[in-house]
Design an enzyme around this catalytic site. Structure first.
Site, PDB file in Angstrom:
ATOM      1  CE  LYS A  35      54.055 -20.719 -14.675  1.00 27.08           C
ATOM      2  NZ  LYS A  35      52.643 -20.574 -14.263  1.00 27.08           N
ATOM      3  CB  THR A  36      50.275 -17.868 -18.062  1.00 29.31           C
ATOM      4  OG1 THR A  36      50.872 -17.843 -16.760  1.00 29.31           O
ATOM      5  CG2 THR A  36      48.778 -17.707 -17.927  1.00 29.31           C
ATOM      6  CG  ASP A 226      50.405 -23.246 -13.353  1.00 27.83           C
ATOM      7  OD1 ASP A 226      51.560 -23.393 -13.806  1.00 27.83           O
ATOM      8  OD2 ASP A 226      49.900 -22.130 -13.136  1.00 27.83           O
ATOM      9  CD  GLN A 257      60.674 -19.705 -11.728  1.00 27.35           C
ATOM     10  OE1 GLN A 257      60.106 -18.766 -11.163  1.00 27.35           O
ATOM     11  NE2 GLN A 257      60.447 -20.000 -13.004  1.00 27.35           N
ATOM     12  NE  ARG A 603      60.926 -13.766 -10.319  1.00 31.44           N
ATOM     13  CZ  ARG A 603      60.288 -14.581 -11.138  1.00 31.44           C
ATOM     14  NH1 ARG A 603      59.030 -14.367 -11.434  1.00 31.44           N
ATOM     15  NH2 ARG A 603      60.907 -15.610 -11.695  1.00 31.44           N
TER      16      ARG A 603
END
Length: 670
Positions: A35-36, A226, A257, A603
């Site tokens: 995503k980033t 974001d 999420q 995670r």
């Protein structure tokens, strides 16, 4: 950097998201899907390929850390000079709102140097208003009122918008609405705004002065958002209005999420995006670069049980990896011991930072922290205080410390007015002076002050009650009273227990105190316990141990955005995960709890442990614990099931045939 370099090492959906032309764009970015990278590359691509200047792009995220990282990556990617980098409008929603209001605050009757209140200052402001009104309410405490004002503002509601849907009692509705109005008046009088105002006032500004909105709509050709799944109503309205000029709105998020409804986040914002923007382009990022195939298969099958979601399935080309380990413990102590010894086995070479332990509720960390301490494993707590650092635990331990040793002046100072006894500064000064005169302790000074009638009758009476509580508990400890019974006596007779009302926050404190009591039932050496309590609450030199050498203990909510090679999810039981309050909320609550578990599972990069206990020690007796319903939703072929059959052995967590090392004795200061 050239446009071609910006597009290097992108998979097909990432490339599609980065190069998409104008209009509305939603990037559904699954966990670990880059995503980033997509956000920063898209921003850089707009600056190079499309010829947009830095000042014509607005990028909004939720944390200052995320905003800094985005800015730094873009500057590095583009090799921008510092001046050009500063012209980028990258920041949090609240930061951007503040920036707008600083320019035009006078239009709303504020000065440009308005003060921004934090949560503690909000609460103090409410307290002052209530004191002036002489208003007291068991439920509508200053903290609850301050929190409610913030939540209502996030939903776009002011004092006049409240109805019986928000406050059932008509009399409470009228009173709370009036206090809300007085609160807003006080903020205006002191040229102050709270966090809820920073976007709400922007919307007010734009509604009253549309020409100012036009300035921003014409300035920002592209708007990027974001963590879109975490937006509340006011944030949604704010970004929609500021992007309405050119219509070039790119949002990046993951409905799977969305775990912050309790903070006002609205899942509907992401689910209805296509309705609000009919011509929107949807790009799904489903290739995961973080986790193994088994972890992703299990997480995907779990989240598929949610109906309120946009379909996507995570996958990886990195192989299946090891199976998930599902461990059934006899009790909480057995669970904690298993986790600690597995961490020592896998990370005992000094890389303890490879492991994380994730819990649903902060009260679960006590047994985990103790097990790690006994194994001499360093750790840090993220998203919450260490168990012994929590205020209510420090208060309770201080009562025990003073009852155990009347020379403990630090403990005296902490609890003399906890709960409040109206023993003010002048009374405390008299106690201190008297103690100095007789070369005694503060408890000695208190006895002398009472005997010599140095204080007024009301204060002397309160002080005498306090001294009697300590003396009674001290006598019982000297005669062999078990520590948890002495604690019961101290908390009850001091009024501390009664000072905890029935709010959710206070219920957590009660749970933590109960955990402390359970810990004391297992102690035979009170002096040793009190010493360890001090050592365990001291984090030590934060620079003395690099972060990579510490196990991370975190709540599931605080773990979002993090990743670790090895993850332990503990307490996967009914009424813990899913939490009992979520179960009461029905399907919506259960779906958010399922998303929370999904976040925890994703995670893990390499190894995932799923742990639950057959019973838990509650109120000094064992209660059966049912496995979480979510465990049944996971594919059995991805799991290696461990844990011996239960053994009835006095609640000591004994498992016949267990090949675990004996615990290392001693505690370590971290």
């Amino acid at each position: 950097m050239t446009a071609q370099n910006i597009l290097d090492n992108l998979n097909r959906p990432q490339l599609e998201a980065v190069t998409a032309r104008g209009g509305a764009l939603m990037v559904l970015a699954g966990a670990g899907s880059g995503k980033t990278r997509v956000l920063t590359r898209r921003l850089a691509h707009l600056l190079t390929e499309d010829g947009i200047s830095p000042g014509q792009i607005l990028a909004v995220t939720f944390t200052n850390k995320a905003a800094r990282e985005m800015r730094e990556r873009v500057i590095e990617l583009m090799d921008l000079d510092p001046i050009a980098g500063r012209s980028l409008w990258i920041g949090t929603f609240h930061g951007m709102g503040t920036r707008v209001l600083r320019m035009h605050a006078e239009k709303l009757g504020y000065e440009k140097n308005f003060i921004i209140l934090d949560s503690s200052e909000q609460e103090r402001t409410v307290k002052k208003i209530l004191a002036n009104l002489n208003y007291q309410h068991v439920y509508w405490t200053p903290k609850r009122l301050a929190n409610s004002f913030s939540r209502w503002k996030d939903d776009g509601l002011g004092p006049d918008d409240l109805t019986t849907d928000h406050i059932r009692s008509l009399s409470d509705l009228e009173q709370v609405s009036s206090i809300f109005n007085l609160y807003q008046d006080e903020l205006r009088r002191t040229n102050s705004m709270d966090f809820g105002d920073l976007l709400g006032k922007c919307l007010d500004l734009w509604q009253k002065h549309p020409e100012i909105l036009d300035l921003f709509r014409s300035r920002f050709i592209h708007v990027l958002v974001d963590e879109y799944q975490d937006t509340n109503r006011v944030q949604y309205d704010w970004m929609k209005q500021i992007a309405s000029g050119y219509g070039n709105l790119c949002v990046v998020g993951d409905d799977d999420q969305s775990i912050y409804s309790w903070r006002g986040a609205r899942l509907d914002n992401i689910l209805r995006f296509e309705e609000d923007f009919p011509k929107a382009k949807i790009v799904r990022l489903e290739q995961n670069y973080r986790s193994t195939g088994n972890i992703l298969k299990a997480a995907s099958q779990l989240i598929d049980h949610n109906t309120g979601r946009m379909e996507k399935t995570l996958w990886t080309d990195g192989g299946d990896g090891p199976k998930l380990i599902k461990y059934t413990a006899e009790d909480g102590m057995d669970e904690a011991r298993f986790v600690a010894q597995e961490i020592f086995r896998q990370c005992g070479n000094g890389r303890f930072g490879n492991a994380a332990i994730l819990v649903r509720a902060s009260r679960q960390t006590r047994t985990i922290e103790e097990a790690l301490s006994r194994e001499l494993i360093p750790y840090r707590v993220v998203g919450g205080l260490r168990f012994m650092d929590r205020a209510e635990i420090k208060d309770a331990v201080a009562y025990l410390r003073l009852a155990y040793s009347d020379r403990d002046d630090l403990a005296f100072e902490r609890i003399i007015n906890t709960p409040k006894r109206k023993i003010g500064p002048s009374a405390l000064a008299a106690i201190q002076q008297t103690a100095n005169d007789c070369n005694g302790t503060l408890l000695d000074g208190s006895r002398q002050v009472i005997a010599q009638k140095k204080l007024g009758p009301a204060v002397r009476a309160k002080l005498q009650e306090f001294v009697d509580v300590i003396d009674d508990a001290s006598k019982k400890l000297l005669t062999g009273e078990h520590p948890e019974l002495a604690l019961d006596l101290l908390l009850e007779n001091s009024g501390y227990s009664d000072s905890l009302n029935n709010t959710e926050r206070e219920a957590d404190k009660r749970d933590n105190l109960q955990e402390l009591r359970v810990l004391l039932t297992q102690e035979t050496d009170l002096e040793g316990f009190l010493e360890r309590a001090v050592l365990d609450s001291d984090p030590g030199d934060e620079n003395g141990t690099i972060e990579a050498d510490r196990v991370v203990i975190s709540t599931l909510h605080s773990a979002k955005g993090l990743e670790f090679p090895i993850v332990f999810l503990v307490g996967l039981e009914e009424n813990l995960l899913p939490h009992k309050l979520a179960v009461d909320e029905g399907e919506a609550g259960l779906e958010e709890e399922r998303r929370l578990l999904y976040v925890g599972m994703t995670r893990a990069r390499e190894q995932l442990y799923l742990c639950h206990a057959r019973r838990r020690l509650l109120y000094n007796r064992y209660e059966p614990a049912l496995p979480s319903r979510f465990l049944k939703e996971l594919p059995i072929e991805t799991m290696d099931v461990k844990g011996m059959r239960v053994s009835v052995r006095s609640g000591l967590g004994f498992r016949p045939g267990a090949a675990l090392r004996p615990p290392r004795r001693g505690f370590r200061k971290f």
